[in-house]
Write a protein that holds these residues in place. Structure first.
Motif, PDB file in Angstrom:
ATOM      1  N   ILE A 152      35.184  38.267  17.979  1.00 46.88           N
ATOM      2  CA  ILE A 152      35.590  37.530  19.178  1.00 46.88           C
ATOM      3  C   ILE A 152      37.107  37.440  19.204  1.00 46.88           C
ATOM      4  O   ILE A 152      37.714  36.774  18.351  1.00 46.88           O
ATOM      5  CB  ILE A 152      34.970  36.120  19.185  1.00 46.88           C
ATOM      6  CG1 ILE A 152      33.442  36.208  19.113  1.00 46.88           C
ATOM      7  CG2 ILE A 152      35.414  35.343  20.426  1.00 46.88           C
ATOM      8  CD1 ILE A 152      32.766  34.910  18.705  1.00 46.88           C
ATOM      9  N   ALA A 155      39.939  33.856  20.128  1.00 49.69           N
ATOM     10  CA  ALA A 155      38.849  32.955  19.757  1.00 49.69           C
ATOM     11  C   ALA A 155      39.202  31.484  19.896  1.00 49.69           C
ATOM     12  O   ALA A 155      38.300  30.637  19.954  1.00 49.69           O
ATOM     13  CB  ALA A 155      38.396  33.240  18.323  1.00 49.69           C
ATOM     14  N   GLY A 160      36.300  31.667  23.870  1.00 52.37           N
ATOM     15  CA  GLY A 160      36.170  32.082  22.477  1.00 52.37           C
ATOM     16  C   GLY A 160      35.430  31.059  21.639  1.00 52.37           C
ATOM     17  O   GLY A 160      34.542  31.405  20.844  1.00 52.37           O
ATOM     18  N   ILE A 164      31.709  31.424  19.747  1.00 49.27           N
ATOM     19  CA  ILE A 164      31.427  31.134  18.337  1.00 49.27           C
ATOM     20  C   ILE A 164      30.174  30.271  18.220  1.00 49.27           C
ATOM     21  O   ILE A 164      29.263  30.554  17.423  1.00 49.27           O
ATOM     22  CB  ILE A 164      32.629  30.424  17.689  1.00 49.27           C
ATOM     23  CG1 ILE A 164      33.805  31.386  17.545  1.00 49.27           C
ATOM     24  CG2 ILE A 164      32.247  29.853  16.320  1.00 49.27           C
ATOM     25  CD1 ILE A 164      35.108  30.712  17.140  1.00 49.27           C
ATOM     26  N   ALA A 176      36.064  35.357  14.158  1.00 49.50           N
ATOM     27  CA  ALA A 176      37.067  34.960  15.136  1.00 49.50           C
ATOM     28  C   ALA A 176      38.394  35.652  14.880  1.00 49.50           C
ATOM     29  O   ALA A 176      38.830  35.769  13.735  1.00 49.50           O
ATOM     30  CB  ALA A 176      37.262  33.444  15.092  1.00 49.50           C
ATOM     31  N   ALA A 192      33.147  29.435  13.108  1.00 50.36           N
ATOM     32  CA  ALA A 192      33.376  30.842  12.770  1.00 50.36           C
ATOM     33  C   ALA A 192      32.981  31.114  11.326  1.00 50.36           C
ATOM     34  O   ALA A 192      33.298  30.331  10.428  1.00 50.36           O
ATOM     35  CB  ALA A 192      34.841  31.210  12.989  1.00 50.36           C
TER      36      ALA A 192
END
Length: 326
Positions: A152, A155, A160, A164, A176, A192
């Protein structure tokens, strides 16, 4: 009279000003919502500055694609909703005409959903755009499954962070990417599984390490631009890349024979589809109820501070959504 935020020319936050306008009666199939809070989104900044890909008619243009409030009036032919129902807006495709930066707005009844139980007003204002975008890109478009390694980018932004949490709800493994190592602890606390801080380590090397050398199954690119080419090196052959952001407006290009499935994504692709919206709402309600999905609000402003809210947004230092309460 009720207040509305408008702008008569393109430019910085200072072009916005608050005016008074009578509340419009809902037409057939519409409801009028008394807005309690709305969130500031990148699209708002693009519209205000003149960078929106869609034409904006001036003067007296409005802003706002996200918000929450209470139904104030119900138009003819509306069933299942009544005055006093707390709701969130699911789509405001004509935001320059009747955006959510206002005390009242009318929308089709199909464009509101019951406010998820357990959310405060500020959190409810901040949930829909970020979480529906992340859900639509990862679940509906990329077909995310348990065990998938999901990279991602950007993030620390609203989408973002939502991505997550949604990956965790599915049972996937969110990785992330952020430009700043200072955000690592915050992103780990968000959920994350690993954080790649590009001011300290290369993305390709870090992703190979965190995926045991196989590469990411899904890449959610919330930046796009020429840097998207670098993401080829972090995805396994046959992976899916979804470009769902516009932080870098420069075009991206890929060499012929790219071994990825590549999708572009914009949230209206699904938020105007009632069948998908029903799935989104069920998923988000379950996540909120279980405590897995938790919108993060960085800072709140009052309506007469909307210019300051946009200035704060443009600094890019916020960790979570910026919300204006009414």
């Amino acid at each position: 009279m009720p207040q509305v935020v408008v702008f008569d020319r393109f430019g910085g936050p200072e072009v916005m000003h608050v005016v008074e306008e009578p509340a419009v009666e809902p037409a057939a199939g519409e409801v009028r919502v008394r807005i309690e809070a709305f969130a500031v989104n990148p699209l708002d900044q693009m519209m205000r500055s003149g960078a929106s890909p869609a034409p904006i008619a001036l003067p007296h243009a409005r802003l706002g694609v996200e918000g929450t409030g209470v139904i104030d009036a119900v138009g003819p032919e509306v069933t299942g909703l009544q005055a006093g129902d707390p709701v969130v807006l699911t789509a405001v495709p004509d935001a320059s005409v009747r955006g959510s930066y206002a005390e009242y707005l009318t929308v089709p009844a199909s464009r509101v959903l019951a406010r998820p139980a357990g959310l405060g007003v500020a959190e409810a204002a901040a949930i829909w755009v970020a979480y529906s975008t992340a859900y639509g890109a990862l679940v509906e478009k990329a077909g995310m499954r348990p065990g998938d390694h999901v990279l991602i980018t950007a993030a620390s932004g609203g989408v973002g962070r939502a991505a997550i949490q949604i990956a965790n709800q599915i049972g996937a493994v969110p990785i992330a990417v952020t430009r700043h190592a200072a955000k690592q602890d915050d992103l780990l606390a968000t959920g994350a599984a690993a954080v790649v801080a590009t001011d300290r380590v290369g993305v390709a090397e870090a992703v190979r390490h965190h995926t045991g050398g196989t590469g990411a199954d899904i890449v959610l690119d919330l930046v796009t631009g020429p840097g998207q080419l670098d993401l080829l090196a972090v995805a396994r052959p046959g992976a899916t890349l979804v470009a769902a952001g516009f932080l870098d407006p420069r075009p991206a290009s890929f060499p012929a024979g790219t071994p990825l499935t590549i999708h572009g994504y914009r949230s209206f692709e699904h938020t105007l589809d009632p069948v998908v919206v029903k799935r989104m709402a069920a998923f988000l309600n379950a996540g909120v109820r279980l405590g897995v999905l938790q919108p993060v609000v960085d800072k709140t402003f009052a309506l007469d501070e909307v210019v300051e809210a946009h200035r704060y947004f443009e600094k890019g230092l916020h960790a979570g959504k910026i919300v204006v309460t009414i």
